[in-house]
Design a protein around this motif. Sequence first.
Motif, PDB file in Angstrom:
ATOM      1  N   ASP A   1      42.964  40.868  36.575  1.00  0.00           N
ATOM      2  CA  ASP A   1      42.824  42.186  37.197  1.00  0.00           C
ATOM      3  C   ASP A   1      41.386  42.661  36.977  1.00  0.00           C
ATOM      4  O   ASP A   1      40.553  41.935  36.450  1.00  0.00           O
ATOM      5  N   CYS A   2      41.104  43.894  37.352  1.00  0.00           N
ATOM      6  CA  CYS A   2      39.788  44.463  37.053  1.00  0.00           C
ATOM      7  C   CYS A   2      39.628  44.547  35.541  1.00  0.00           C
ATOM      8  O   CYS A   2      40.481  45.085  34.840  1.00  0.00           O
ATOM      9  N   ILE A   3      38.519  44.012  35.026  1.00  0.00           N
ATOM     10  CA  ILE A   3      38.293  44.051  33.584  1.00  0.00           C
ATOM     11  C   ILE A   3      37.278  45.126  33.197  1.00  0.00           C
ATOM     12  O   ILE A   3      36.944  45.278  32.023  1.00  0.00           O
ATOM     13  N   GLY A   4      36.789  45.851  34.180  1.00  0.00           N
ATOM     14  CA  GLY A   4      35.874  46.966  33.883  1.00  0.00           C
ATOM     15  C   GLY A   4      34.483  46.535  33.500  1.00  0.00           C
ATOM     16  O   GLY A   4      33.831  47.169  32.668  1.00  0.00           O
ATOM     17  N   CYS A   5      33.992  45.472  34.156  1.00  0.00           N
ATOM     18  CA  CYS A   5      32.688  44.918  33.771  1.00  0.00           C
ATOM     19  C   CYS A   5      31.523  45.479  34.568  1.00  0.00           C
ATOM     20  O   CYS A   5      30.368  45.168  34.298  1.00  0.00           O
ATOM     21  N   GLY A   6      31.800  46.292  35.549  1.00  0.00           N
ATOM     22  CA  GLY A   6      30.709  46.850  36.348  1.00  0.00           C
ATOM     23  C   GLY A   6      30.431  46.088  37.621  1.00  0.00           C
ATOM     24  O   GLY A   6      29.589  46.500  38.427  1.00  0.00           O
ATOM     25  N   CYS A   7      31.139  44.988  37.842  1.00  0.00           N
ATOM     26  CA  CYS A   7      30.850  44.183  39.037  1.00  0.00           C
ATOM     27  C   CYS A   7      31.445  44.830  40.297  1.00  0.00           C
ATOM     28  O   CYS A   7      30.913  44.666  41.382  1.00  0.00           O
ATOM     29  N   LEU A   8      32.526  45.579  40.134  1.00  0.00           N
ATOM     30  CA  LEU A   8      33.198  46.272  41.245  1.00  0.00           C
ATOM     31  C   LEU A   8      33.479  45.341  42.419  1.00  0.00           C
ATOM     32  O   LEU A   8      33.374  45.730  43.576  1.00  0.00           O
ATOM     33  N   SER A   9      33.824  44.092  42.117  1.00  0.00           N
ATOM     34  CA  SER A   9      34.004  43.101  43.179  1.00  0.00           C
ATOM     35  C   SER A   9      35.448  42.891  43.607  1.00  0.00           C
ATOM     36  O   SER A   9      35.694  42.190  44.581  1.00  0.00           O
TER      37      SER A   9
ATOM     38  N   THR B   1      40.934  46.092  43.207  1.00  0.00           N
ATOM     39  CA  THR B   1      41.493  47.006  42.204  1.00  0.00           C
ATOM     40  C   THR B   1      40.412  47.746  41.415  1.00  0.00           C
ATOM     41  O   THR B   1      40.726  48.728  40.727  1.00  0.00           O
ATOM     42  N   CYS B   2      39.163  47.314  41.502  1.00  0.00           N
ATOM     43  CA  CYS B   2      38.111  47.995  40.732  1.00  0.00           C
ATOM     44  C   CYS B   2      37.971  49.454  41.160  1.00  0.00           C
ATOM     45  O   CYS B   2      37.711  50.327  40.334  1.00  0.00           O
ATOM     46  N   SER B   3      38.167  49.700  42.469  1.00  0.00           N
ATOM     47  CA  SER B   3      38.019  51.085  42.942  1.00  0.00           C
ATOM     48  C   SER B   3      39.130  51.984  42.405  1.00  0.00           C
ATOM     49  O   SER B   3      38.976  53.193  42.332  1.00  0.00           O
TER      50      SER B   3
HETATM   51  S1  FES Z   1      36.328  43.250  37.633  1.00  0.00           S
HETATM   52 FE1  FES Z   1      34.366  43.959  37.122  1.00  0.00          FE
HETATM   53  S2  FES Z   1      34.455  46.099  37.444  1.00  0.00           S
HETATM   54 FE2  FES Z   1      36.378  45.368  38.075  1.00  0.00          FE
END
Ligand code: FES
Length: 151
Positions: free
Chosen positions: A116-124, A127-129
């Motif tokens: 899932d989104c891991i919150g790394c800043g890539c916003l790729s 689910t990141c949004s």
């Molecule tokens: S996976 Fe990187 S910000 Fe969501």
Amino acid sequence: MTKKATEGLSIGEVAKRSGVSVPTIRFYESKGLIGEASRTVGGSRTFPRHVLRRVSMIRLGVQFGIPLAEIKDIFESLPTDRPPTRADWQRISTAWNAEVDERIATLTRMRDKLSDCIGCGCLSLGTCSLLNPGDALAVEGPGPQRVLTAE
Ligand code: FES
């Protein structure tokens, strides 16, 4: 011929019985993790038997992700003139408990969130949004914040 329980162990015996290589035992010795071998009257280098326990504790600590420097720090509280007691080992394992618990929690979050989104800043990911809109987690620090920190 079987050695007496009071006899020391050669570096080869320590390696064989502890399941690590001779160079690794030398490395641990050079880093002050297992003390130094002593010389017998015949000139052989031997380690006290309780060094096997230290090597096993080092292996466990490394498996838990405890840095060798931290293992060394805690080993410095162990006696050098006698084998550590059960209470000595209990004190060490208690000291490692919080660290081990934290690693287990991080690994659990990794297992549960890695796809899932891991919150790394890539916003790729789509689910990141939802989970990290506009990289809002950046204020909490760099890297995969949804995995590294408890929610
Ligand atoms: S996976 Fe990187 S910000 Fe969501």
